[in-house]
Every structure is written in C-alpha cells, then in structure tokens.
Design an enzyme around this catalytic site. Structure first.
Site, mmCIF file in Angstrom:
data_model
loop_
_atom_site.group_PDB
_atom_site.id
_atom_site.type_symbol
_atom_site.label_atom_id
_atom_site.label_comp_id
_atom_site.label_asym_id
_atom_site.label_seq_id
_atom_site.Cartn_x
_atom_site.Cartn_y
_atom_site.Cartn_z
ATOM 1 N N GLU A 1 -4.011 -3.143 -3.368
ATOM 2 C CA GLU A 1 -4.469 -2.332 -2.235
ATOM 3 C C GLU A 1 -3.258 -1.804 -1.453
ATOM 4 O OE1 GLU A 1 -7.245 -2.895 1.781
ATOM 5 O OE2 GLU A 1 -6.437 -4.643 0.739
ATOM 6 N N HIS B 1 -6.310 -11.878 7.361
ATOM 7 C CA HIS B 1 -7.599 -11.201 7.350
ATOM 8 C C HIS B 1 -8.731 -12.146 6.988
ATOM 9 C CE1 HIS B 1 -7.113 -7.008 8.284
ATOM 10 N NE2 HIS B 1 -6.046 -6.898 7.508
#
Length: 869
Positions: free
Chosen positions: A400, A330
């Site tokens: 997360e 990412h």
C-alpha cells in the site's frame, strides 16, 4: 521485536509476503444479518441495531446546523489552519487528475467520442473510534467535488459524548498539570491496563518528557473518542468541521455495517447512493464487499494498513522505525515490512522500534501489528544484485505504501510496478501522504496494488463512449462489420448494417448535423434541449466578418494582405483574432478544450454578448439574483432586454423556486454569480445543477471569484449541461485587472456563436503577450495568502465595536455590516483606505464591502476601524 530473515530464497517470497489471514465466516454471517434487517426494516432497523451494538441511539441521525456550529467552536485554530493547508495541496494535486474527454474520427464519416461524467450520488464512510480519520474526509470529499458529483453524503458514528460532557472533558484535560504528565502517571495507568511490565513503564516514564504534554492533551481532547454512543452523543467535532469545510452538509450519525446498508439500500431518511467510499473495521469492510455484489459500487477491495521500507546503509534506523510504527498503530492486523542490507541495520531498527514504541499511546495496538511484521536482509556485496532483489521483492509484496530510503531512490522507484503510493528519499515520510502532501491516502492493500490504483478524481466519475456514422461512413465500414459478425455466427448484427446500406435513400438529416439520426445535445428538441433555438434568428444566420488572418493562418511570409504599416515596431501587425496561443495556455490551466473558450475584453464583453446572441430586444427577458453584479442590469438595459431580479433569501442562499417562477416563454438567460458579489457566498453545485436541469434557457454562472472558494468550478460539469455558460476572469486571482481579460466557457456551438458576434480583434497583442507571461506564474501562494488573510481579517473585524456582522465569504472580499456605513466609509477615506459602500444595495443595508489586501494594508484598515468612535 520484529522477526529478521536473511537472504530468503525467491521461492519463499510469496509466503513471506502473505498478509494476516482471518476466518471471516462468523463476521460475514453477522454482517449479512444486519444488512438484511436494514434492507427490510429501514430507519426502524437502523435504530434497533444501533441500540443493540452501541447501547444507545441518537435522537436524530442527521447532524443539525447547531451541531455544526458547536463543532466549529471546539476545533483549535491551529488545527483548522493545518487542515486548510492540507486541503489546498490535495485540491491542487487532484485538479491535475481531471480526465479529459476526447473525440476522434477513426475514418471518414465515423466519429467516436469518450466523455467523462460525474457519478450522481456518492456516500462516504468515516470511522469513529479512538482515531477518527478526519483526514480521510479530505481525501474523499475533495476529489468528489472536483469530479462534480451532484450529491455527497457522509456517515460516521457518534463520539459517544454529549457536547456538554465533551466540553467538560476538554476543560478537565486542559487543567491537568504539566508535571502530572512528566511524572508518567497516565503512562503508568495505561501500562497496568495493558498488562505491561514495570520495566517498560519505567522506561516510558523516562522518555515521556519528550512529548508536548499539555498541548498534546488539549489536541487529543478534540480529536479522540471515548466511550460508547448514547442518545446525547455527537459526531467528533473535527470530523464535522472538516466535512463542512469540504462542502458536505448532509452527515448521518451512523456507523458500522448498518451505515453501509443504509447507503446501499436506502431508508426512509437516507437515500441510496451510487457508490460508497471509505475505510472501516472488518464489519464495515465485509458489508462493502457484500453490497458491491448487489448493485452498489464501492471504491476498492480493502484490508489492513501496510507499509514497506526499502533502505540502504544511508538510511536512518530511527526514521525507518518511525515509519513502521506509523502504520502499525492503525490496528493489530496492520503490517510493516523492511528490506535492508545488513543484520546490524536490522538490529538497530529493532532497537529503535523498542525505544519509540514505549512512547506511543497506542503501543498495545502497534505491538500486536509488529508481531506480524518482518525485516528482510539482503546482504549481498554486489550492489546491482542487491538492488535487483529489492525491486523484485517490493513488486512481489505490492505494498500500500512503499518508502525508498536509499542513496539514489529513483533507480529503484523507476522499476517499481506494484505499489499504492511511493515515497521517495529520506525526508518523505508516509505521514506526508496520509495528510498533506497532496496525493490520496486511500490506497489498495492486500497485494491489490498489482492491478488497482488509489482513489483519484476519476474514481468519482464514469466514462461514456459515443459514435456517430454518416451514411458514407457506414457504407465504407459495412463490409468489415458484416464479415466479422457472420464469422461469429451473429447474423442479426450483420443485418442491422445491411438494412441501412440497402435503404433506398438516406433518412432526413437532423437539424445542424451532417448525418441525421444523431443530434448534439445543443440541438436536441424537447424538454431540456433545443438550446440553439434560443439564439436570435439574425445571429443564427449571421455571416461573421472574415479577417485577413482568418484566411491565411501562417506566420511567415511577406504580409501585404491587411493594409498594415510594414515597418516593424513590435505592434504594427494585427493580433491573432482567435487568440490561439493564449487559449492553449488557458486550456491547459483549466482543463477545457480551446474550442470551448472565449476570451473577451473583461467578463463584461461576455455578459454583453450573452444578451446580443440570445435576446431579441424589446421582446425577450432575463432573470438574475439580487443583490449581485451590477453589469447584468447595465448590459440588459443597453440591449433593451427586461431583467427580472429575484431577491436572495435572508441568509443570501438561492431562492430556487422563486427564480424558476419568474420564467416565461421569453426568458432566455438566467444569471447566477457564484461566489456572489457583493454578498461573498458561493452557491452549492447541487443547487445550480437543479437550475440547469429545470431552466429552459441558458444559465450563465459568473465565477469571477471561484479561485478563492472551497468548492470546485462548474467547469467540472460543463460536459453535462449544454445550456451552461461559465464566466471567469483573469483580473482577480491572477492579478491582471489592468489587462482587462475575461473568459467564457461553454459548448463548442455556443463558443462559435461568441466568435461570430465579437469584434474581429477584440483582444490587443500587448494584452495577449502579457497574459501568456503572467499565466506562467504560480499564483497559488498569493491565493493562499488572500484566503488566510480573509479568515484573519474576518475574525479581527468581528471584535471591532462598530462591526455588527461579518458575512461568510468564498471570495477575496468581505461584506461587513456596520453601525454607520456612510460615516465609517468617509472616515476610512480620510485615513487613506478606500472600500466600497454597499449600504444602498437592496439586501445590504448598512454594509461595506472590504477587499482583502496585503497583510499590511489589512492591518491599516483594521486599525482605522478599531479606533472609530
């Protein structure tokens, strides 16, 4: 590769769990300057800022219909199919999240409520760049629509190419030889750009053969972004197609902090929103943080992507490495953490990371993220102690994404108290949650998972509480309120109670209420209210028939009260006139209180009741669209009510102003069928809400085909509109046409009127019993098959010579314009296929309506049409 730490002391865990830190002072100063320019300069500032940052600015920020159409032609069918399946799973999961309003009497005469309402206008931000996150559109737009948000807009940067250059790029990539990919030419060039060693390039060349080279290149040519924006630039086609699939039609070609400013402050062309959702780079994140302090709500504090994997000796190092890289790619500030039981496993994971990293096109990005990642080894031989450390360390990190790849993952999962989303077992990759399992991938980062949750339907809603006290209720509670107020030194609070208790006589009671002062929405006078005043006077004063089963509600005893045959044959007793068990089943399915449900002998009974309850024969009138369901006209004629029909626009869209222009003081009902029969198209919720807000009577929305549509049911906004009646049926998606069961949903007061006017035992016992059994079935596969077949059949029909046009459909049928409708209709009958000839319906000249059947039935119909001369 990734640093390994063995048995770190708990005192060091907070430091090990720290995320990467950055000095944002420079970024904050720049973002504040951008936001100030947007706030003061509007569209002009947006253009100048975009020119400065990207080197060019699109001619028009708003995406045109032509751009939507071009985008649809560029997205591969297989990708469309994947996105549609993912959307279905996300809808099913989030539908179950819809929060329920409730009402409770805390003590006699004191009634309290909490109602959930959708946020009116929301803005979504979708990043562009090298990995445009079209999946995030699904994660945000689906719950926004389920929540019933009146308006959803989207901002996203241009992809930096004109459609022509984009298509040229697509063609160029498709003509590259497979052998060139096998030679590792592209990998070598990327290695040179990134300054990688010859050894890594050689190793990558050897391993690249496992990639699906040409197909991968074709796919990437659609979903990636190259270069900077220019005036001819357009939004990534998959982003546009996915947004349109989710019902978003307002998209602005605008990115960065300036897009956040536009949504937060509003400009000449972009209206401000109430809440902003979506990920972005550090500039976007900082902009969201700033505007959240100035009156615009945001989804949650955001940071770089992160993942933690808890693994025991049963886990596969290759799985773990793949999961770590799925987040590392990412961005360079992403973080991947692993907790495992041995140094050997840690070494194996590092080896797998090195091997798999060499295959990734975004290797340079992932490599930087891994430098900030860690493998923690807890190698204590005591399994219980090791599990305890796993749990405590995971809760300290509050990841997360948390993957639990152990022999018995639920023994750990049940003890986790801080995580955005948890992935259970060896076959639950984080990618499943990112795309298609159904849960939302917009999750808290930076340790906020200790107190925040991910995006859900409730993120797009807000709750309001209500309280209503009768004079008796206030008097009973008065001493408590007065004593508490005085103890806090707030005498005015106490006095607000005293003046009411000491008042010589109660104020006049409000019409239809027990306490006065407060009126339910259905009883309010003035514009937009007073809907019960629409009821025919004789119906409003009607004393309904009381059955024996209304007087005695038990189910045991010797029943000598209803003059039934006493000998049991399974059907000798009257059915429940209130259909309590079936209503409970439907209430759970639809997320609506049983008191707001009517079950009728088909939707036709509910349509008839609307006329009988609200319209005085020979005096009142109703308005409906044309073409639409024929029973509105039949029921109006039976009840001697004039029906004013308004032709749909040429594109079958709603003629809002013309509908409203037909209304006068005697217009009691407005009928809207959505998705409409026979045209097949649904109408945007925002348009129907406009009618609800501006129509002075009852608005009846017939949703017989809603289960096949992409947009949510209006049941999601039932609480907001006391003049709304929603009709549905169990005949279509649920396969119960033979049982003849229709549904109506409305405010409790309206449903009570339906119960008063209907015949006592309008639903027979056999129908109720069979319906309860059939509602236990999972019909989602059948609905998905019909949806898939609808797309396939529409595409196949478009290629048939005698077919002139296939209209878009949100229903389980297609309206098809053909060369000779009458002849073709008869030819199909000769071939054993029966469709509906709608060619004589106004607006549908030359059209057949074709229901979507099974794949075999559809193939037979297509074969007959294809061979028609």
């Amino acid at each position: 590769m990734v640093s390994i730490l063995t048995n770190p002391s708990p005192s060091t865990w907070p430091s090990l769990c720290k995320r990467a830190e950055f000095d944002d002072s420079v970024i904050e100063a720049r973002v504040r300057a951008i936001l100030l320019r947007v706030k003061d300069g509007g569209d002009g500032a947006l253009r100048s800022i975009t020119e400065e940052i990207d080197g060019a600015c699109p001619d028009d920020f708003l995406v045109s219909e032509a751009e939507f159409e071009r985008a649809a032609s560029l997205v591969p069918d297989e990708l469309k199919k994947a996105i549609i399946q993912a959307k279905g799973n996300i809808e099913r999961f989030h539908q179950a999240e819809l929060p329920a309003s409730f009402k409770v009497e805390t003590m006699p005469g004191v009634s309290c409520q909490r109602r959930w309402l959708p946020i009116g206008r929301v803005g979504l931000y979708i990043p562009g760049g090298s990995a445009p996150l079209f999946s995030t559109i699904l994660m945000l737009a689906v719950p926004a629509r389920l929540a019933g948000c009146r308006e959803v807009i989207l901002c996203t940067p241009c992809n930096g190419r004109s459609s022509e250059s984009h298509q040229a790029c697509l063609s160029r990539r498709q003509t590259e030889s497979h052998q060139a990919c096998l030679n590792g030419r592209g990998a070598k060039e990327e290695d040179e750009v990134n300054g990688r060693t010859d050894e890594r390039s050689k190793r990558r060349t050897e391993l690249v053969r496992v990639l699906p080279c040409k197909e991968e290149e074709d796919r990437r040519s659609v979903v990636t972004d190259e270069g900077k924006a220019n005036k001819a630039g357009e939004v990534n086609p998959v982003v546009l197609w996915t947004a349109r699939l989710c019902g978003i039609n307002t998209i602005y070609k605008l990115g960065g902090a300036q897009a956040i400013g536009a949504m937060a402050y509003g400009t000449e062309s972009i209206r401000r929103v109430d809440k902003i959702f979506g990920p972005g780079n550090r500039y976007v994140t900082k902009a969201k943080q700033i505007v959240s302090t100035e009156g615009t709500a945001i989804d949650m504090p955001a940071g770089p992507s992160e993942i933690m994997v808890l693994a025991d000796e049963t886990a596969s190092p290759s799985f773990i490495a793949a999961d770590m890289l799925s987040q590392a790619e990412h961005g360079p500030d992403s973080q991947a953490m692993v907790v495992c039981p041995s140094m050997q496993m840690a070494a194996d994971i590092n080896a797998e990371l090195e091997r798999q990293l060499a295959l990734l096109p975004r290797a340079s990005v992932a490599d930087k993220a891994l430098a900030n990642s860690r493998i923690i080894v807890f190698d204590t031989p005591d399994e219980a102690e090791r599990t305890e450390r796993f749990v405590r360390f995971a809760n300290t990190y509050a990841s997360e994404h948390l993957l639990i790849e152990t022999r018995d993952p639920w023994t750990i999962a049940d003890r986790i108290t801080a995580a955005g989303s948890i992935f259970i077992g060896h076959h639950s990759p984080e990618s499943a949650g990112d795309y298609a399992s159904g849960t939302n991938h917009t999750l808290p980062t930076m340790g906020y998972a200790t107190a925040y949750n991910g995006i859900g339907v409730d993120s797009f809603m807000h709750a309001i509480t209500y309280q209503e006290l009768s004079p008796e209720g206030l008097e009973s509670l008065s001493e408590t309120i007065i004593r508490m107020a005085e103890a806090e030194g707030l005498d005015a609070h106490a006095n607000a109670v005293r003046v009411r208790v000491a008042y010589p006589q109660p104020l006049p009671k409000g019409k239809g209420t027990a306490s006065g002062g407060y009126h339910s929405p259905l009883l309010q006078e003035g514009q937009g209210g007073g809907y019960l005043s629409l009821v025919r006077p004789n119906i409003a004063s009607l004393a309904p028939y009381s059955t024996a089963r209304d007087e005695y509600k038990g189910d045991i005893g010797i029943f000598l009260d209803a003059n039934e045959n006493p000998f049991d044959n399974g059907y000798n007793r009257y059915p429940d006139p209130r259909q309590k068990a079936l209503k409970a089943r439907i209430a759970a399915l639809k997320g609506v209180s049983p008191d707001r449900i009517f079950i009728g002998n088909g939707s036709d009974e509910a349509i008839d009741l609307c006329f009988r309850i609200f319209c005085i024969p020979g005096v009142d009138n109703a308005v409906a669209i044309r073409p639409s369901y024929g029973m509105y006209r039949v029921a109006a004629d039976i009840n001697d009510v004039a029906l004013r029909e308004v032709q749909l626009n040429d594109d079958f869209s709603l003629p809002t102003e013309r509908l409203l222009a037909q209304a006068d003081e005697h217009s009691k009902l407005l009928f809207i069928c959505s998705p409409n029969n026979p045209t097949g198209n649904g109408f945007p919720i925002a348009q129907i809400e406009e009618l609800l807000n501006r129509w002075d009577g009852m608005v009846v929305v017939d949703e017989a085909y809603i289960d096949f549509a992409e947009q949510p049911s209006l049941l999601t906004i039932l609480d907001k509109h006391p003049n709304l009646i929603v009709l549905q049926t169990l005949s279509k998606a649920y396969g119960m046409a033979g049982l003849r069961l229709g549904l109506a949903f409305a405010a409790e007061e309206v449903m009570q009127l339906f119960a008063n006017v209907k015949y006592p035992y309008n639903i027979n016992l056999s129908a109720m019993e069979h319906a309860e059994q059939l509602l236990a079935r999972d019909v989602r596969k059948e609905i998905d098959t019909i949806r898939t077949e609808r797309v396939r059949v529409a595409k196949a029909l478009s290629a048939v010579p005698c077919v002139l046009k296939v209209y878009p459909s949100d229903a389980n049928f297609l309206l098809v314009k053909v060369t000779n409708a009458d002849t073709l209709y008869n030819r199909l009958i000769e071939g054993g296929v029966i469709v509906r000839n709608r060619s004589r319906v106004t607006g549908c000249a030359g059209c057949l309506r074709i229901t979507i059947g099974t794949p075999d039935e559809n193939d037979r119909m297509l074969a007959l049409l294809t061979n028609f001369q």
